[in-house]
Write an enzyme that holds these catalytic residues in place. Structure first.
Site: not given
Ligand SMILES: *Cc1c(COP(=O)(O)O)cnc(C)c1O
Length: 396
Positions: A94, A116, A380
């Protein structure tokens, strides 16, 4: 960090039939202004230099790719490689988006930021860049998410952000997004809406993809360096779709499978599979797949992972699905938890619950691809925010 500029949306901000702008007139002008500032920034070497420096010194980029050898061995199929976005400052992808949007907000002269957040990762990233640049941060977060992602709520407070609890609806991401948009509509002259995913009205889906596409650009070059070839498949979890599109974009014209993983929740009625099970509708300013009933009323979603608990999805994923370039499959709460524990125990890495959905699917894809193949997974985020919830659920 290259901004590729390929696969652009059309003049109306549409990817095929998806995307566009479905917003009140007052917001139209702000979106035009944002689009102009975005184009100026992308054409300005000073913007890229600033972003690269922050990426290197503040965020910790480039993140490595990592061969999960023991996991690959246990799964018994293709090699599984991880793109380590969990190692970013603040613990997820993010921050890549938040840094870029903060620089654009500064160019717009807007010093109040609304956002948000679901799992709290985007809220923390927003609070972080606002502290860094001396901007005011107001983060809307669902009451249910505040309960299940407490450590991130504390972090946002420490960083100086105002966290506004949202009790409407189910008290999750969709409801928080409604409130953030409501605030923005009322304050649009002075406020930048820092959306956290590749969703919302044009130019957000394109803007966020471009700010996240360094994930795939880096990973593709790193894979060629480490393996002397491209992966057979790339896999990432999909909430709104930003980490997934950021990874997928660089591989779009390559001969590899592209697999997005949505939350299948309890494996039956309660899930968040907008792409696999939704219908074409409008949510949060753009046309995409939405989990809604026949009257267009958004239905209740569920995922163990707050970041995937969203009834919509970014329009570019809808387009990739409709054109057959990408496939979107589900993983249940239980299977994501199993994937979570396997990565902890076999690799010494505690993943976010969101990322655990991608890991669970990557194991299946690795078996399908078979020995000799390579599967790249977008990791992620890290799981620090989830350990209390998992411990409570499992009586640890
Ligand atoms: C916010 C988040 C997601 C989901 O958001 P995307 O916009 O689909 O990437 C996935 N993994 C993590 C670790 C997140 O913080």
């Amino acid at each position: 960090m290259s901004v590729t500029g390929t696969h652009r949306p059309d003049a109306l901000g549409r990817f095929g039939q998806f995307g566009g702008r479905f917003v009140p007139e007052t917001v139209m002008a702000a979106l035009d202004e944002l689009e102009a500032a975005m184009s100026d920034a992308f054409a300005d070497p000073a913007f890229h230099a600033q972003r690269d420096a922050l990426g290197r010194d503040f965020v910790g980029r480039p993140t490595p790719i990592y061969h999960a050898e023991r996991l690959s061995e246990v799964v018994g199929g293709a090699q599984i490689w991880l793109k380590r976005e969990d190692l970013n400052h603040t613990g997820a992808h993010k921050i890549n988006n938040a840094v870029g949007q903060a620089l654009i907000a500064l160019r717009l002269g807007k010093r109040r930021i609304v956002a948000e957040t679901g799992a709290g990762q985007h809220g923390v990233a927003t609070a972080t860049v606002c502290a860094r640049f001396g901007l005011d941060a107001v983060v809307y977060m669902g009451a249910e998410d505040i309960r299940r992602q407490r450590p991130n709520v504390v972090r946002m407070g420490m960083l100086g952000a105002e966290v506004v609890p949202v009790t409407a609806g189910a008290g999750t991401l969709k409801d928080a997004m409604n409130e953030a948009i409501r605030d923005w509509i009322a304050t649009v002259e002075t406020t930048h809406y820092m959306i956290g995913s590749a969703a919302g009205p044009h130019p957000y889906p394109y803007l966020v993809r471009e700010l996240q596409s360094l994930i795939g650009t880096e990973a593709r070059a790193q894979m060629l360096g480490a393996c002397r070839r491209l992966p057979d498949a790339v896999v990432a979890c999909v909430g709104g779709g930003s980490n997934a599109i950021g990874l997928f974009h660089a591989f779009r014209d390559d001969p590899c499978r592209i697999v997005g993983v949505e939350a299948a929740g309890d494996g039956a009625d309660l899930h968040a599979q907008s792409l696999a099970k939704g219908r074409v509708s409008i949510l949060h300013g753009s046309r995409s797949y939405v989990l809604a009933n026949e009257d267009g009323q958004v239905v209740e979603t569920h995922s163990i992972s707050a970041g995937l608990d969203y009834p919509g999805v970014g329009p570019e994923h809808a387009h990739l699905l409709a054109t057959g370039r990408a496939e979107y499959l589900g993983e249940s709460d239980a299977d994501a938890l199993a994937g979570f524990h396997r990565l902890c125990r076999l690799e010494g890495i505690i993943p976010a619950l969101e990322s655990s959905h991608a890991l669970a699917r990557a194991e299946r894809v690795a078996r399908e691809v078979g020995p000799g193949g390579i599967v790249l997974v977008g990791l992620s985020g890290r799981g620090d925010k989830d350990v209390d919830a998992i411990a409570a659920r499992e009586g640890i």
